[in-house]
Every structure is written in structure tokens, then in C-alpha cells.
Design an enzyme around this catalytic site. Sequence first.
Site, PDB file in Angstrom:
ATOM      1  N   ARG A 112      23.461 109.069  76.543  1.00  0.00           N
ATOM      2  CA  ARG A 112      23.536 109.745  75.241  1.00  0.00           C
ATOM      3  C   ARG A 112      24.322 111.053  75.357  1.00  0.00           C
ATOM      4  NH1 ARG A 112      17.938 110.889  73.534  1.00  0.00           N
ATOM      5  NH2 ARG A 112      17.828 108.622  73.404  1.00  0.00           N
ATOM      6  N   HIS A 145      27.483 111.967  72.989  1.00  0.00           N
ATOM      7  CA  HIS A 145      27.452 113.142  72.128  1.00  0.00           C
ATOM      8  C   HIS A 145      28.527 114.147  72.520  1.00  0.00           C
ATOM      9  CE1 HIS A 145      23.135 112.691  70.324  1.00  0.00           C
ATOM     10  NE2 HIS A 145      23.805 111.554  70.339  1.00  0.00           N
ATOM     11  N   ASN A 160      20.881 116.941  69.468  1.00  0.00           N
ATOM     12  CA  ASN A 160      20.901 116.975  70.926  1.00  0.00           C
ATOM     13  C   ASN A 160      19.587 117.438  71.550  1.00  0.00           C
ATOM     14  OD1 ASN A 160      23.518 116.029  71.267  1.00  0.00           O
ATOM     15  ND2 ASN A 160      24.421 118.070  71.073  1.00  0.00           N
ATOM     16  N   HIS A 211      22.193 101.495  73.094  1.00  0.00           N
ATOM     17  CA  HIS A 211      20.795 101.656  72.699  1.00  0.00           C
ATOM     18  C   HIS A 211      19.874 100.695  73.445  1.00  0.00           C
ATOM     19  CE1 HIS A 211      21.984 103.539  68.542  1.00  0.00           C
ATOM     20  NE2 HIS A 211      22.064 104.402  69.548  1.00  0.00           N
TER      21      HIS A 211
END
Length: 322
Positions: free
Chosen positions: A62, A66, A94, A191
Amino acid sequence: MAFSKRLVFSMIFTVFAIVKPSEAALDAHYYDESCPVAEKVILETVKNATLYDPKVPARLLRMFFHDCFIRGCDASILLDSTKSTQAEKDGPPNISVRSFYVIEDAKRKLEKVCPRTVSCADVIAIAARDVVTLSGGPYWNVLKGRKDGTISRANETINLPAPTFNVSQLIQSFAARGLSVKDMVTLSGGHTIGFSHCSSFEARLQNFSKFHDVDPSMNFAFAQSLKKKCPRSNNRGKNAGTVLDSTTTVFDNDYYKQILSRKGVFGSDQALLGDYRTKWIVETFARDQNAFFREFATSMVKLGNFGVKETGQVRVNSRFVN
């Protein structure tokens, strides 16, 4: 032992992806002479951290997404806030990334053996590949040579794709990063490892619309199970939430099978089944894990090449500008 078995298995899916050049010339062999131990140091650090905390893989993956989605892959997500500026890592999307300490640890070790050589941005990109591989997913050669950014602003995290996005919004968001519809559906498969807090999907569970209390695209029994995990009276704790598929520590194609069963946790996940532009890709990956692995490796290289510039620096400390 489990890691080594997965590593051997995942090597079958090695992909040598060719992408359009960015402003900086990235090279899989960038550190071969200047820091030949770089990838080994990062792998060992990631492996040890994952043994200690099984949530590390999802958090590091992640982190890569991001970071790249905001200013390109420049490690701006690692910079600390200052008295005058709130940094990306403290932006609302975040808060759940965490595990910054893993990158900081790898960077400290690299500074001892190869001072001022390996950028934090490259450490994140290599670590993202490693957590996928260690979790049973594909291996790919990470293109390297990124520089670290010097600007980090929390308000820019609003540009991250939200878990409430519909397919058109997702396509637009990914296209702005040079990514196709297939890339979007493929990278959503990240995911398959991970956990979500209730706040990211609770709107689907009650008062969804004027006509439906629960999102009608969600499997009813699944919705009831999520309601139990996210009771209205107590759904803000750090452990209040759910895993994103049934094999959350294994990188596989179960995420797509869950979507076909109407068990996608995020509205943005389940939306992929309801749109003709994305449904066929979900169905393909649900029945062919090898195809998913090949495409995932290729799409990760494309994302990792987004917005990379020659301007910047190699930070000595991942948390601060030199």
C-alpha cells in the site's frame, strides 16, 4: 521455510516488462556496481519484519501504491511533517499504511555499506516486489535509479482513488498515471493481501440509499458478517475491520473470486463486476491465476515508472530532506 517455498514457486512468473521511458533512465542493473548488495539487504530486512508482523506485506504494498499515486514514485510518503507542513504520511488515507520502520531499517543498513547511493524511492519499490514474492506472488525485475523527492503535503492525498469510487472514477484516476483499464483492475488485485478498517466500507452496511439499507451489490450473508465486525457502537478501534479476501496472507487470485461471489469489501472492488469494461478482466483473473500474476508484474513496473524524475536527491535519512 514457508517463505523459501513461495519464493521458488513465484520465480516461475518472472516478468521482464518493457515500459515507456520516464524523465529518468531507470535500469534493472542500476546498482550492480555501486551497491551490489542492495536488493539482498532490502529482502532480508523485509523478510525479518514480515516474520515479526504478518501485516507488513500489505502495508508496504500500500505504501508503494500511495507514494507513486501522489507525486510519482519519489518516497515523499516517508517524509515527516514539520511545524509548517503536514506531510503525506499524516494524511487521512495514509494513517493505515504504517510499517515505515521497515524502510527506515533497510535504509540505515544500506547507508552503512553504500553511503548516499540507494534512494529511498528505490527501497520502497524493491520492498513492494519482495512482499508480493514472499507472499506467494510473482517476481519481477525492479527498474531502479529513482531520486527522492523533497516535497510532501498531506492535502495531496485527496488525489488517491477512494474505496467508494465507481469504475469511471477509477479509470480516470489510473489514466492520469498513465495506466490502462486492465492495469487498474490488475493493481486492484493487490487487495488480495490486506486489512481494511470499518470506516472504508461501513457506508455499504447501513442507510446505503433511500431504497436499500445495505448495498444491494453485496452478498447478504457477507454483509451481515461485516456488520458484526463493525458494530455501530464500537467500530473505531485499530482492530475493527476485516481482511480483504479469505487468504489474506497469501498473494493469489482469491480477491477476484470474492468479487464474483459479491463479497468485495470496498464499493470500488465490487463495482468492477458491474461494468462491461472491467467485468471480463475480473472473470479472467478469477479463473487464471497465472494470467493475473503476469499482468500484475507488468503493471507494477508501469506504475513504478510513473513520474520518476532526475531531479531530487538520495536521502541519507528516509524521514528528512538532506
